[in-house]
Motif scaffolding. Structure first.
Motif, mmCIF file in Angstrom:
data_model
loop_
_atom_site.group_PDB
_atom_site.id
_atom_site.type_symbol
_atom_site.label_atom_id
_atom_site.label_comp_id
_atom_site.label_asym_id
_atom_site.label_seq_id
_atom_site.Cartn_x
_atom_site.Cartn_y
_atom_site.Cartn_z
ATOM 1 N N TYR A 35 38.163 37.990 31.462
ATOM 2 C CA TYR A 35 38.513 38.699 32.519
ATOM 3 C C TYR A 35 37.370 37.717 33.501
ATOM 4 C CZ TYR A 35 37.992 43.459 35.071
ATOM 5 O OH TYR A 35 37.963 44.795 35.582
ATOM 6 N N ARG A 36 38.110 38.064 35.163
ATOM 7 C CA ARG A 36 37.481 37.068 35.651
ATOM 8 C C ARG A 36 37.833 37.855 37.165
ATOM 9 N NH1 ARG A 36 39.218 31.537 37.234
ATOM 10 N NH2 ARG A 36 38.013 31.052 35.411
ATOM 11 N N TYR A 37 37.505 38.751 38.175
ATOM 12 C CA TYR A 37 37.192 39.548 38.950
ATOM 13 C C TYR A 37 36.248 39.333 40.241
ATOM 14 C CZ TYR A 37 37.199 43.340 41.891
ATOM 15 O OH TYR A 37 36.908 44.216 43.723
ATOM 16 N N VAL A 38 36.844 38.186 41.363
ATOM 17 C CA VAL A 38 35.962 38.225 42.347
ATOM 18 C C VAL A 38 36.270 38.706 43.458
ATOM 19 C CG1 VAL A 38 35.387 36.351 44.225
ATOM 20 C CG2 VAL A 38 35.705 35.928 41.514
ATOM 21 N N GLY A 39 35.071 39.827 44.728
ATOM 22 C CA GLY A 39 36.163 40.617 45.304
ATOM 23 C C GLY A 39 34.852 40.906 46.279
ATOM 24 N N THR A 40 35.057 41.343 47.454
ATOM 25 C CA THR A 40 33.864 41.676 48.850
ATOM 26 C C THR A 40 32.520 42.299 47.915
ATOM 27 O OG1 THR A 40 35.433 43.016 49.533
ATOM 28 C CG2 THR A 40 35.132 41.109 50.428
#
Length: 599
Positions: A542-547
């Motif tokens: 699981y990989r999440y990248v956000g501001t």
């Protein structure tokens, strides 16, 4: 009308009463919990979990303030009324509003335990008729299991501020064999802004109207869609000063359509005289209408519940979306000019090619113009086009079916309010391809499917952009299912499942990307109505990248045991290379271009 609990049980029992040759294709059944080794009463309960990003309070917020909403046991609950409890807004909510503060974060938490043997059960949570959570139970062990589900319910702030009634429906059946009773607590956690926030454009709705069935009931408050011609609806009148409207749709599929993406066309069933199999092909679409207008569609993510395919695949890591089923937003603001007449309008749902049963309801989120008694509006342009094509080629029980489909919904409309003349455009674009291959006289099936969905909404006043949102999601699925070694009432079942979500999301000045990929494989030996042996393993990245932050987790399990678990919440460095290698090996498509999941 069959509930999901009963549909699952009947499908399972029917399958086991018929000989293997009656199925022609592999049995994609659900199974109750099983124990691979002798029961050790000293072992602690197993903790099951769905991999997801932790819900973190916003910086500077205060809390939590927590309130237990409902505590109950769900045993002999099928065909009985939901468990209910009066809801009163927590005192801390009123105190915060009295100081000029607002809800920064609201989290609904479900915690539960169970021991014994039991099927998985679908359940829902409603507040004053508006659904807040749809989930699936975990399947228990003799020494017990624990699990929890947390859902961000901040968008329901207006609903949480008013008295109402909590309802929970979890239809369960307990007998000599299936002994598991689910014990659960439902808790609300609130966090507040430490100081009054500046007045930007309002993020959350002023009013939420449920599009669901009303209590009293002997089932959930969802609508039951039982076939392709069944349309369920509810009439609503919306306030005359509404200037924005968004439908949030809840969907789950059960019974003959629990594995809809594996269903062969009716012509295959009829040609081979396979009356016991579900059919209508492998494409499903939820159509959402207001009066006679198609205002949007839902092409659902292929959730596999905790007893699906092979239960050992989902222990203790459950399938993507199984504990927190996704919802789907449809912005109907362009159509508001048709609904601001003070009259009731019909909000309805149907499912293309549906078999019994789909559970669907929705919440209508409304933004009100408090400086105006009445808004006006009009529809400028509208288009709703769709296509579906099935290519069939089979001889006897061996065959290949390729299904393709597309859908485009586009609407532009205006609303005149105290803010000015707001022009809103909403678009949806869908594409779908599904390949179903049957081999070895129908004893092996391979499904390879990709759903690609895009939606965007923009709102402007003159040349000023008030709102801009874009979401692009790809749902890949690969399933191998094969039966062999049939001896009397015994057979072996080997399964491989690969599924996931690839998502890019932009909203005003924020953006995020998500890659969530899961690969599971296992085998079982089935005798009569019980699994006598088996194994399963699961690997998820699981990989999440956000501001708003980052989160990475790489976790693997085998037969109830977590054998690898690495997580990282830092945005400063890239996750370990194993994550990239894993995505590459699964061939999970990115939103920039789908690839073959099977490769």
């Amino acid at each position: 009308m069959a509930s999901p609990a009963t549909s699952s049980c009947l499908l399972f029992l029917l399958a086991l009463l018929l000989p293997l040759s009656a199925f022609a294709v592999p049995r994609r059944l659900r199974f109750p919990s099983l124990e691979l080794a002798s029961f050790n009463a000293s072992e602690p309960p197993s903790t099951f979990f769905e991999v997801d990003r932790p819900i973190r309070p916003p910086r500077g917020s205060v809390g939590p303030c927590s309130a237990l909403l409902l505590s109950g046991s769900f045993g002999y609950t099928y065909g009985r009324p939901p468990s209910t409890a009066a809801y009163a807004p927590p005192e801390c909510l009123g105190a915060a509003r009295g100081r000029g503060g607002s809800v920064a974060l609201a989290v609904l938490e479900w915690t539960a335990d169970c021991r014994g043997r039991q099927f998985d059960r679908i359940f829902g949570v409603w507040l004053s008729g508006a659904e807040l959570l749809r989930s699936c139970t975990a399947e228990p062990r003799p020494n017990g299991i624990l699990w929890s589900v947390s859902r961000d319910v901040t968008r329901y702030a207006a609903l949480l501020s008013e008295p109402g009634e909590i309802a929970v429906y979890l239809g369960n059946i307990v007998d000599r064999t299936y002994t598991g009773v689910y014990h659960a607590n439902l808790t609300l956690h609130l966090y507040f802004d430490s100081a009054p926030p500046p007045p930007p454009q309002q993020q959350h709705a002023d009013l939420i109207l449920p599009i669901s069935r009303s209590l009293p009931l002997y089932d959930g408050q969802w609508f039951a869609i039982q076939n392709s011609t069944d349309v369920q609806s509810k009439k609503l009148a919306i306030p005359s000063n509404t200037y924005r409207a968004v439908l949030e749709v809840f969907v789950s599929f059960h019974g003959s359509d629990e594995f809809w993406y594996t269903n062969p066309p009716n012509e295959y069933i009829e040609a081979n005289k396979l009356s016991g199999l579900p059919g209508n092909g492998a494409f499903r679409e939820i159509i959402v209408k207001v009066d006679e207008d198609i205002v949007g569609a839902v092409w659902p993510f292929t959730v596999i519940y905790t007893g699906g395919v092979n239960p050992l695949l989902w222990r203790p890591i459950t399938g993507v979306g199984s504990f927190n089923l996704p919802t789907y937003d449809i912005d109907i603001t362009p159509f508001l000019g048709k609904f601001l007449d003070g009259k009731e309008h019909d909000f309805g749902f149907g499912v293309t090619n549906a078999l019994d049963v789909w559970y669907i309801d929705a919440n209508l989120h409304l933004w009100l113009d408090h400086k105006s008694v009445r808004t006006t509006g009009g529809l400028v342009s509208y288009d709703a086009a769709a296509s579906e094509h099935v290519q069939s080629e089979f001889s006897g029980l061996t065959g290949r079916f390729v299904t393709t489909a597309s859908r485009h919904v586009s609407a532009t409309g205006w609303v005149e309010s105290s803010h000015g003349k707001v022009m809103t455009t909403f678009n949806q674009r869908f594409s779908y391809v599904n390949s179903n291959v049957y081999s070895k006289s129908g004893s092996v099936q391979v499904v390879n499917q990709t759903i690609d969905t895009k939606s965007d909404v923009s709102a402007t006043i003159g040349g000023t952009v008030l709102l801009s949102e874009e979401v692009h999601q790809v749902f890949p699925l690969y399933l191998f299912d094969g039966t062999s070694d049939e001896v009397g009432d015994e057979y072996s079942l080997v399964s491989v499942v690969k599924l996931g979500i690839s998502e890019k999301r932009q909203q005003d000045f924020s953006n995020s990307s998500l890659q969530n990929a899961q690969s599971a494989r296992g085998s079982m030996r089935v005798k009569k109505n019980l699994v006598v042996s088996g194994s399963g393993e699961n690997h998820q990245v699981y990989r999440y990248v956000g501001t708003d932050g980052c989160y990475f987790r790489d976790v693997s399990s085998k037969n109830y045991t977590v054998v690898l678990d690495h997580s990282d919440g830092s945005c400063l460095r890239r996750p370990r290379d194993v994550g990239s290698r894993f995505f590459s090996r699964l061939s999970i498509p990115s939103v920039d271009g789908a690839v073959n999941v099977e490769s």
